[in-house]
Design a protein around this motif. Structure first.
Motif, PDB file in Angstrom:
ATOM      1  N   GLY A 174      59.114  45.744  42.715  1.00  0.00           N
ATOM      2  CA  GLY A 174      59.165  46.175  41.323  1.00  0.00           C
ATOM      3  C   GLY A 174      58.446  45.250  40.364  1.00  0.00           C
ATOM      4  N   CYS A 175      57.504  44.465  40.872  1.00  0.00           N
ATOM      5  CA  CYS A 175      56.752  43.521  40.040  1.00  0.00           C
ATOM      6  C   CYS A 175      55.403  44.135  39.667  1.00  0.00           C
ATOM      7  N   SER A 176      55.136  44.258  38.380  1.00  0.00           N
ATOM      8  CA  SER A 176      53.825  44.724  37.930  1.00  0.00           C
ATOM      9  C   SER A 176      52.844  43.558  37.931  1.00  0.00           C
ATOM     10  N   PHE A 177      51.552  43.868  37.955  1.00  0.00           N
ATOM     11  CA  PHE A 177      50.504  42.848  38.011  1.00  0.00           C
ATOM     12  C   PHE A 177      49.613  42.913  36.772  1.00  0.00           C
ATOM     13  N   GLN A 178      49.322  41.740  36.201  1.00  0.00           N
ATOM     14  CA  GLN A 178      48.405  41.617  35.068  1.00  0.00           C
ATOM     15  C   GLN A 178      47.175  40.818  35.477  1.00  0.00           C
ATOM     16  N   LEU A 179      46.031  41.448  35.444  1.00  0.00           N
ATOM     17  CA  LEU A 179      44.754  40.829  35.789  1.00  0.00           C
ATOM     18  C   LEU A 179      44.215  39.993  34.639  1.00  0.00           C
ATOM     19  N   ASN A 180      43.687  38.811  34.948  1.00  0.00           N
ATOM     20  CA  ASN A 180      42.896  38.066  33.968  1.00  0.00           C
ATOM     21  C   ASN A 180      41.474  38.616  33.969  1.00  0.00           C
ATOM     22  N   LEU A 181      40.977  39.013  32.813  1.00  0.00           N
ATOM     23  CA  LEU A 181      39.646  39.622  32.760  1.00  0.00           C
ATOM     24  C   LEU A 181      38.555  38.687  33.255  1.00  0.00           C
ATOM     25  N   LEU A 182      38.709  37.387  33.025  1.00  0.00           N
ATOM     26  CA  LEU A 182      37.693  36.439  33.503  1.00  0.00           C
ATOM     27  C   LEU A 182      37.679  36.314  35.025  1.00  0.00           C
ATOM     28  N   SER A 183      38.704  36.832  35.700  1.00  0.00           N
ATOM     29  CA  SER A 183      38.710  36.817  37.160  1.00  0.00           C
ATOM     30  C   SER A 183      37.680  37.778  37.737  1.00  0.00           C
ATOM     31  N   LEU A 184      37.122  38.642  36.895  1.00  0.00           N
ATOM     32  CA  LEU A 184      36.074  39.558  37.338  1.00  0.00           C
ATOM     33  C   LEU A 184      34.710  38.893  37.340  1.00  0.00           C
ATOM     34  N   SER A 185      34.700  37.600  37.071  1.00  0.00           N
ATOM     35  CA  SER A 185      33.507  36.764  37.208  1.00  0.00           C
ATOM     36  C   SER A 185      33.882  35.611  38.131  1.00  0.00           C
ATOM     37  N   ASP A 186      32.975  34.654  38.292  1.00  0.00           N
ATOM     38  CA  ASP A 186      33.282  33.499  39.140  1.00  0.00           C
ATOM     39  C   ASP A 186      33.914  32.357  38.339  1.00  0.00           C
ATOM     40  N   HIS A 187      34.470  32.678  37.180  1.00  0.00           N
ATOM     41  CA  HIS A 187      35.031  31.647  36.300  1.00  0.00           C
ATOM     42  C   HIS A 187      36.081  30.799  37.013  1.00  0.00           C
ATOM     43  N   TYR A 188      36.962  31.442  37.773  1.00  0.00           N
ATOM     44  CA  TYR A 188      38.011  30.716  38.500  1.00  0.00           C
ATOM     45  C   TYR A 188      37.626  30.460  39.953  1.00  0.00           C
ATOM     46  N   GLY A 189      36.419  30.869  40.340  1.00  0.00           N
ATOM     47  CA  GLY A 189      35.966  30.699  41.712  1.00  0.00           C
ATOM     48  C   GLY A 189      35.738  32.036  42.395  1.00  0.00           C
ATOM     49  N   LYS A 190      34.920  32.015  43.426  1.00  0.00           N
ATOM     50  CA  LYS A 190      34.546  33.240  44.133  1.00  0.00           C
ATOM     51  C   LYS A 190      35.728  33.894  44.840  1.00  0.00           C
ATOM     52  N   ASN A 191      36.648  33.084  45.389  1.00  0.00           N
ATOM     53  CA  ASN A 191      37.789  33.668  46.087  1.00  0.00           C
ATOM     54  C   ASN A 191      38.699  34.438  45.121  1.00  0.00           C
ATOM     55  N   VAL A 192      38.853  33.921  43.917  1.00  0.00           N
ATOM     56  CA  VAL A 192      39.650  34.617  42.911  1.00  0.00           C
ATOM     57  C   VAL A 192      38.963  35.929  42.528  1.00  0.00           C
ATOM     58  N   GLU A 193      37.668  35.875  42.327  1.00  0.00           N
ATOM     59  CA  GLU A 193      36.918  37.100  41.990  1.00  0.00           C
ATOM     60  C   GLU A 193      37.051  38.135  43.103  1.00  0.00           C
ATOM     61  N   LYS A 194      36.929  37.686  44.341  1.00  0.00           N
ATOM     62  CA  LYS A 194      37.047  38.599  45.479  1.00  0.00           C
ATOM     63  C   LYS A 194      38.439  39.232  45.538  1.00  0.00           C
ATOM     64  N   THR A 195      39.460  38.417  45.306  1.00  0.00           N
ATOM     65  CA  THR A 195      40.832  38.930  45.344  1.00  0.00           C
ATOM     66  C   THR A 195      41.094  39.882  44.186  1.00  0.00           C
ATOM     67  N   ALA A 196      40.541  39.572  43.022  1.00  0.00           N
ATOM     68  CA  ALA A 196      40.677  40.468  41.867  1.00  0.00           C
ATOM     69  C   ALA A 196      40.088  41.839  42.179  1.00  0.00           C
ATOM     70  N   ASN A 197      38.908  41.837  42.783  1.00  0.00           N
ATOM     71  CA  ASN A 197      38.269  43.102  43.147  1.00  0.00           C
ATOM     72  C   ASN A 197      39.114  43.874  44.158  1.00  0.00           C
ATOM     73  N   TYR A 198      39.664  43.150  45.136  1.00  0.00           N
ATOM     74  CA  TYR A 198      40.522  43.782  46.143  1.00  0.00           C
ATOM     75  C   TYR A 198      41.739  44.439  45.488  1.00  0.00           C
ATOM     76  N   LEU A 199      42.409  43.706  44.616  1.00  0.00           N
ATOM     77  CA  LEU A 199      43.613  44.225  43.975  1.00  0.00           C
ATOM     78  C   LEU A 199      43.305  45.459  43.120  1.00  0.00           C
ATOM     79  N   MET A 200      42.146  45.454  42.476  1.00  0.00           N
ATOM     80  CA  MET A 200      41.761  46.616  41.689  1.00  0.00           C
ATOM     81  C   MET A 200      41.445  47.807  42.585  1.00  0.00           C
ATOM     82  N   GLU A 201      40.690  47.555  43.634  1.00  0.00           N
ATOM     83  CA  GLU A 201      40.302  48.644  44.529  1.00  0.00           C
ATOM     84  C   GLU A 201      41.509  49.242  45.241  1.00  0.00           C
TER      85      GLU A 201
END
Length: 248
Positions: A174-201
């Motif tokens: 029952g936990c909702s997820f909030q994405l950081n918009l900068l995670s859609l870039s490499d701002h926090y690193g490539k692994n974070v960007e990859k995981t962000a894309n996965y969670l969205m997809e």
């Protein structure tokens, strides 16, 4: 041979009238805006991106930022008092908090007096080093107390990057997820960007926020280019965020 180039898709084109449910613009109480001048500058630049509604979420973190209703309220009133009347009329500010899942949080939860985003939605975060041992129990307690937990920036918890299925477990709890918009870039690193894309997809992301702390963050948001598929997915997430948290 003619070549056809697709128009670049900028994140800022999705931010008109965005409701930002996660930012650190209140001055002097956490690692975000340090002064009222910093806060005013952030608001001005974010307003230029089209953002009109803000839910400031200063950290409440026992060992580093032991904020209370009083400290948050004082910072909020100081910012309101310094705002230009024209800007004040064009935006809304409704402060809340971002809670670290530590022992102090559990005490606050037992008292049933959390600073929510809207209604019963509460923004929570974890240490970037490891999740609480009793994470599932905490989520259960949050739910039984009548709150709806929103986990801030799930894509940034590297201890789940090799255990992606656990994200689905958290959603089942029952936990909702909030994405950081900068995670859609490499701002926090490539692994974070990859995981962000996965969670969205995988359609696991419910809401989005800027998590803005400083002007560099706003500049990066302004220049962020989205892939077409991510742009489509994000558009739906932003619409859901706006519909859920708008006060207008």
């Amino acid at each position: 041979m003619l070549r056809f180039f697709s128009k670049k898709l900028f994140l800022k084109d999705l931010l008109e009238d965005f409701v930002d449910i996660h930012n650190h613009i209140l001055p002097g109480i956490d690692d975000g805006a340090k002064t009222i001048e910093d806060a005013l500058s952030l608001l001005k630049k974010m307003n230029e991106l089209g953002i009109k509604q803000y839910i400031p979420t200063p950290h409440i973190m026992q060992d580093f930022y032991p904020n209370t209703d009083a400290t948050i309220g004082d910072a909020f009133q100081a910012l309101l008092g310094a705002l230009d009347s024209n800007l004040l009329e064009s935006i809304t500010l409704n402060p809340a908090a971002e809670y670290m899942l530590d022992n102090h949080f559990e005490s606050l939860l037992e008292n049933g007096n959390l600073f929510t985003l809207k209604k019963n939605y509460v923004l929570i975060e974890m240490s970037y080093f490891q999740a609480p041992i009793n994470l599932e129990d905490i989520i259960f307690k949050i739910k039984t107390q009548g709150y709806m937990p929103i986990l801030a920036h799930p894509e940034r918890y590297s201890f789940y990057h090799n255990n992606l299925d656990y994200y689905k477990r958290l959603k089942q709890l029952g936990c909702s997820f909030q994405l950081n918009l900068l995670s859609l870039s490499d701002h926090y690193g490539k692994n974070v960007e990859k995981t962000a894309n996965y969670l969205m997809e995988e359609q696991l992301i419910d809401f989005a926020g800027t998590d803005v702390h400083n002007e560099k963050h706003v500049e990066k948001l302004s220049n962020l280019i989205l892939h077409r598929k991510i742009n489509t997915l994000l558009n739906g997430i932003i619409e859901n965020t706006n519909q859920t948290f708008s006060v207008i």
